[in-house]
Design a protein around this motif. Structure first.
Motif, PDB file in Angstrom:
ATOM      1  N   ALA A 112       0.826  -1.209   0.000  1.00  0.00           N
ATOM      2  CA  ALA A 112       0.000   0.000   0.000  1.00  0.00           C
ATOM      3  C   ALA A 112       0.863   1.262   0.000  1.00  0.00           C
ATOM      4  CB  ALA A 112      -0.936   0.000   1.205  1.00  0.00           C
ATOM      5  N   SER A 113       0.499   2.216  -0.835  1.00  0.00           N
ATOM      6  CA  SER A 113       1.316   3.426  -0.995  1.00  0.00           C
ATOM      7  C   SER A 113       1.412   4.257   0.279  1.00  0.00           C
ATOM      8  CB  SER A 113       0.743   4.290  -2.124  1.00  0.00           C
ATOM      9  OG  SER A 113      -0.577   4.712  -1.802  1.00  0.00           O
ATOM     10  N   ASP A 114       0.400   4.179   1.149  1.00  0.00           N
ATOM     11  CA  ASP A 114       0.423   5.011   2.355  1.00  0.00           C
ATOM     12  C   ASP A 114       1.151   4.374   3.524  1.00  0.00           C
ATOM     13  OD1 ASP A 114      -1.574   3.057   2.702  1.00  0.00           O
ATOM     14  OD2 ASP A 114      -2.574   4.291   4.217  1.00  0.00           O
ATOM     15  N   SER A 115       1.525   3.102   3.396  1.00  0.00           N
ATOM     16  CA  SER A 115       2.176   2.434   4.531  1.00  0.00           C
ATOM     17  C   SER A 115       3.514   1.788   4.193  1.00  0.00           C
ATOM     18  CB  SER A 115       1.244   1.363   5.115  1.00  0.00           C
ATOM     19  OG  SER A 115       0.863   0.435   4.122  1.00  0.00           O
ATOM     20  N   THR A 116       3.759   1.492   2.916  1.00  0.00           N
ATOM     21  CA  THR A 116       4.997   0.802   2.572  1.00  0.00           C
ATOM     22  C   THR A 116       6.215   1.706   2.711  1.00  0.00           C
ATOM     23  OG1 THR A 116       6.136  -0.519   0.895  1.00  0.00           O
ATOM     24  CG2 THR A 116       4.852   1.356   0.106  1.00  0.00           C
ATOM     25  N   GLN A 117       7.299   1.100   3.146  1.00  0.00           N
ATOM     26  CA  GLN A 117       8.587   1.785   3.201  1.00  0.00           C
ATOM     27  C   GLN A 117       9.494   1.296   2.071  1.00  0.00           C
ATOM     28  OE1 GLN A 117       9.280   4.251   5.497  1.00  0.00           O
ATOM     29  NE2 GLN A 117       7.110   4.003   6.001  1.00  0.00           N
ATOM     30  N   VAL A 118       8.934   0.415   1.237  1.00  0.00           N
ATOM     31  CA  VAL A 118       9.731  -0.183   0.161  1.00  0.00           C
ATOM     32  C   VAL A 118       9.877   0.796  -0.998  1.00  0.00           C
ATOM     33  CG1 VAL A 118       9.772  -1.997  -1.591  1.00  0.00           C
ATOM     34  CG2 VAL A 118       9.109  -2.543   0.759  1.00  0.00           C
ATOM     35  N   ARG A 119      11.099   0.995  -1.420  1.00  0.00           N
ATOM     36  CA  ARG A 119      11.414   1.775  -2.606  1.00  0.00           C
ATOM     37  C   ARG A 119      12.456   0.979  -3.388  1.00  0.00           C
ATOM     38  NH1 ARG A 119       7.679   3.951  -0.802  1.00  0.00           N
ATOM     39  NH2 ARG A 119       7.302   6.156  -0.317  1.00  0.00           N
ATOM     40  N   TYR A 120      12.116   0.600  -4.602  1.00  0.00           N
ATOM     41  CA  TYR A 120      13.096  -0.133  -5.400  1.00  0.00           C
ATOM     42  C   TYR A 120      12.907   0.175  -6.875  1.00  0.00           C
ATOM     43  CZ  TYR A 120       9.697  -3.587  -7.080  1.00  0.00           C
ATOM     44  OH  TYR A 120       8.635  -4.191  -7.701  1.00  0.00           O
ATOM     45  N   ASP A 121      13.939  -0.069  -7.653  1.00  0.00           N
ATOM     46  CA  ASP A 121      13.935   0.219  -9.087  1.00  0.00           C
ATOM     47  C   ASP A 121      13.309  -0.950  -9.830  1.00  0.00           C
ATOM     48  OD1 ASP A 121      14.526   0.847 -11.758  1.00  0.00           O
ATOM     49  OD2 ASP A 121      16.438   1.785 -11.222  1.00  0.00           O
ATOM     50  N   VAL A 122      12.172  -0.715 -10.510  1.00  0.00           N
ATOM     51  CA  VAL A 122      11.462  -1.796 -11.188  1.00  0.00           C
ATOM     52  C   VAL A 122      12.170  -2.262 -12.462  1.00  0.00           C
ATOM     53  CG1 VAL A 122       9.209  -1.152 -10.254  1.00  0.00           C
ATOM     54  CG2 VAL A 122       9.968  -0.161 -12.424  1.00  0.00           C
ATOM     55  N   ARG A 123      13.276  -1.623 -12.820  1.00  0.00           N
ATOM     56  CA  ARG A 123      14.077  -2.121 -13.942  1.00  0.00           C
ATOM     57  C   ARG A 123      14.799  -3.408 -13.559  1.00  0.00           C
ATOM     58  NH1 ARG A 123      17.584   3.124 -15.386  1.00  0.00           N
ATOM     59  NH2 ARG A 123      17.690   3.071 -13.100  1.00  0.00           N
ATOM     60  N   LYS A 124      14.860  -3.667 -12.254  1.00  0.00           N
ATOM     61  CA  LYS A 124      15.547  -4.860 -11.753  1.00  0.00           C
ATOM     62  C   LYS A 124      14.585  -5.689 -10.906  1.00  0.00           C
ATOM     63  CE  LYS A 124      19.755  -2.063 -11.574  1.00  0.00           C
ATOM     64  NZ  LYS A 124      20.816  -1.504 -10.698  1.00  0.00           N
ATOM     65  N   LYS A 125      14.926  -6.951 -10.696  1.00  0.00           N
ATOM     66  CA  LYS A 125      14.076  -7.833  -9.899  1.00  0.00           C
ATOM     67  C   LYS A 125      14.028  -7.364  -8.452  1.00  0.00           C
ATOM     68  CE  LYS A 125      14.618 -12.059 -12.627  1.00  0.00           C
ATOM     69  NZ  LYS A 125      15.021 -13.495 -12.608  1.00  0.00           N
ATOM     70  N   ALA A 126      12.836  -7.426  -7.887  1.00  0.00           N
ATOM     71  CA  ALA A 126      12.652  -6.967  -6.508  1.00  0.00           C
ATOM     72  C   ALA A 126      13.534  -7.735  -5.538  1.00  0.00           C
ATOM     73  CB  ALA A 126      11.181  -7.106  -6.107  1.00  0.00           C
ATOM     74  N   ARG A 127      13.691  -9.029  -5.776  1.00  0.00           N
ATOM     75  CA  ARG A 127      14.485  -9.856  -4.849  1.00  0.00           C
ATOM     76  C   ARG A 127      15.945  -9.427  -4.797  1.00  0.00           C
ATOM     77  NH1 ARG A 127      13.587 -15.540  -7.603  1.00  0.00           N
ATOM     78  NH2 ARG A 127      11.575 -14.533  -7.903  1.00  0.00           N
ATOM     79  N   ASN A 128      16.402  -8.741  -5.848  1.00  0.00           N
ATOM     80  CA  ASN A 128      17.783  -8.261  -5.886  1.00  0.00           C
ATOM     81  C   ASN A 128      17.913  -6.815  -5.413  1.00  0.00           C
ATOM     82  OD1 ASN A 128      18.552 -10.737  -6.995  1.00  0.00           O
ATOM     83  ND2 ASN A 128      18.268 -10.009  -9.092  1.00  0.00           N
ATOM     84  N   GLU A 129      16.793  -6.100  -5.395  1.00  0.00           N
ATOM     85  CA  GLU A 129      16.820  -4.685  -5.061  1.00  0.00           C
ATOM     86  C   GLU A 129      16.373  -4.390  -3.625  1.00  0.00           C
ATOM     87  OE1 GLU A 129      17.499  -1.575  -7.243  1.00  0.00           O
ATOM     88  OE2 GLU A 129      18.810  -3.290  -7.568  1.00  0.00           O
ATOM     89  N   ILE A 130      15.424  -5.178  -3.132  1.00  0.00           N
ATOM     90  CA  ILE A 130      14.893  -4.944  -1.792  1.00  0.00           C
ATOM     91  C   ILE A 130      15.758  -5.687  -0.772  1.00  0.00           C
ATOM     92  CG2 ILE A 130      12.873  -5.248  -0.288  1.00  0.00           C
ATOM     93  CD1 ILE A 130      11.148  -5.201  -2.810  1.00  0.00           C
ATOM     94  N   SER A 131      15.986  -5.045   0.351  1.00  0.00           N
ATOM     95  CA  SER A 131      16.761  -5.677   1.422  1.00  0.00           C
ATOM     96  C   SER A 131      16.162  -7.029   1.773  1.00  0.00           C
ATOM     97  CB  SER A 131      16.768  -4.771   2.654  1.00  0.00           C
ATOM     98  OG  SER A 131      17.210  -5.465   3.793  1.00  0.00           O
ATOM     99  N   GLN A 132      17.026  -8.045   1.940  1.00  0.00           N
ATOM    100  CA  GLN A 132      16.545  -9.383   2.275  1.00  0.00           C
ATOM    101  C   GLN A 132      15.819  -9.410   3.618  1.00  0.00           C
ATOM    102  OE1 GLN A 132      16.817 -12.355   0.164  1.00  0.00           O
ATOM    103  NE2 GLN A 132      16.925 -10.500  -1.082  1.00  0.00           N
ATOM    104  N   ALA A 133      16.179  -8.498   4.501  1.00  0.00           N
ATOM    105  CA  ALA A 133      15.515  -8.426   5.799  1.00  0.00           C
ATOM    106  C   ALA A 133      14.048  -8.027   5.652  1.00  0.00           C
ATOM    107  CB  ALA A 133      16.227  -7.420   6.703  1.00  0.00           C
ATOM    108  N   ILE A 134      13.704  -7.375   4.551  1.00  0.00           N
ATOM    109  CA  ILE A 134      12.323  -6.990   4.256  1.00  0.00           C
ATOM    110  C   ILE A 134      11.694  -7.962   3.268  1.00  0.00           C
ATOM    111  CG2 ILE A 134      10.849  -5.201   3.241  1.00  0.00           C
ATOM    112  CD1 ILE A 134      12.853  -3.136   4.236  1.00  0.00           C
ATOM    113  N   TYR A 135      12.449  -8.328   2.253  1.00  0.00           N
ATOM    114  CA  TYR A 135      11.903  -9.168   1.177  1.00  0.00           C
ATOM    115  C   TYR A 135      11.483 -10.549   1.672  1.00  0.00           C
ATOM    116  CZ  TYR A 135      11.539 -11.419  -3.395  1.00  0.00           C
ATOM    117  OH  TYR A 135      11.078 -12.098  -4.483  1.00  0.00           O
TER     118      TYR A 135
END
Length: 266
Positions: A112-135
């Motif tokens: 959800a846009s109002d609660s997520t703290q996730v910011r990542y570049d969609v040009r790359k896979k989320a699993r490689n861009e988002i911290s593993q502690a969150i992903y």
């Protein structure tokens, strides 16, 4: 009479005296086991349906996956694209208690846009861009509640809809993977016909494609290039009016879980 009692009566009737000391010891142990089982029998016979607690598979946190996801080695079967089930033996963790979206309570708060703290570049896979502690703790959680097997993603930045469909509930990872996979598709001839009529859009795409090809080595235009520099995921929004406009009348079936991808430059 309880069914368990008749079974134990048969066992008691068939017992015979044993002469050998070792056999006496075995018989003593079996007597102990029979007494224990008889006690269990009495407990089962005396219990009532009203005394059995009702299990809530969601528990106190609606974003915790149901119990069958915790079984080691279980890999749910799914159909459609993308294939985001592929981690045998993986058991997701529960998210932080109390974490929820005030604006979209039926959407997983990590999306959800109002609660997520996730910011990542969609040009790359989320699993490689988002911290593993969150992903890792969030990837297997349901994307919506109640869980949906069809989620439609649209965006004001591009003209396609992304259909996330599965015979199992769509997960957070399913949403992230679907966005990446859809934007990796090449731009087709009909889309290029739109691009060439808009000089600014063409320049944006050509510039983005050149920058992208420097790291992935693919010179062909991709849909991700359509976004220019606005490639940072900032969550999902619900825009009912825009969603209704995006549905092709008489062709596209409405989807209850239609969400708008919010993108930015940072």
């Amino acid at each position: 009479m309880c069914a368990y009692s008749s079974a134990w009566d048969t066992i008691f009737e068939r017992r015979r005296p044993l002469a050998h000391p070792t056999l006496h010891s075995i018989r003593s142990q079996s007597d102990f086991l029979i007494v224990q089982c008889a006690d269990l029998d009495a407990t089962l016979c005396n219990s009532s349906e009203d005394s059995v607690p009702t299990m809530n598979p969601w528990g106190p946190n609606p974003w915790a996956p149901q119990a069958f996801y915790q079984q080691p080695g279980f890999v749910p079967q799914q159909t459609g694209f993308p294939a985001y089930w592929g981690q045998p033996g993986w058991a997701p963790q529960n998210p932080t208690p109390g974490f929820h979206s005030t604006k979209y309570p039926n959407l997983n708060p990590i999306l959800a846009s109002d609660s997520t703290q996730v910011r990542y570049d969609v040009r790359k896979k989320a699993r490689n861009e988002i911290s593993q502690a969150i992903y890792v703790p969030h990837r297997g959680q349901f994307a919506t509640t109640p869980p949906a097997s069809h989620v439609r993603l649209i965006c004001k930045a591009f003209p396609w809809s992304i259909e996330v469909m599965s015979n199992t509930p769509v997960t957070v990872e399913g949403v992230w993977d679907a966005i990446w996979a859809a934007l990796q598709q090449p731009i087709v001839d009909s889309e290029w016909g739109i691009i060439v009529s808009d000089k600014k859009l063409r320049e944006t795409i050509e510039k983005a494609a050149k920058k992208r090809s420097d790291y992935d080595g693919e010179p062909k235009f991709k849909r991700i290039d359509w976004l220019g520099s606005s490639t940072i995921f900032r969550g999902l929004d619900k825009m009912q009016d825009f969603a209704e406009q995006r549905v092709l009348p008489g062709v596209t079936e409405p989807c209850l879980e239609t969400w708008v991808i919010k993108l930015g430059t940072s």
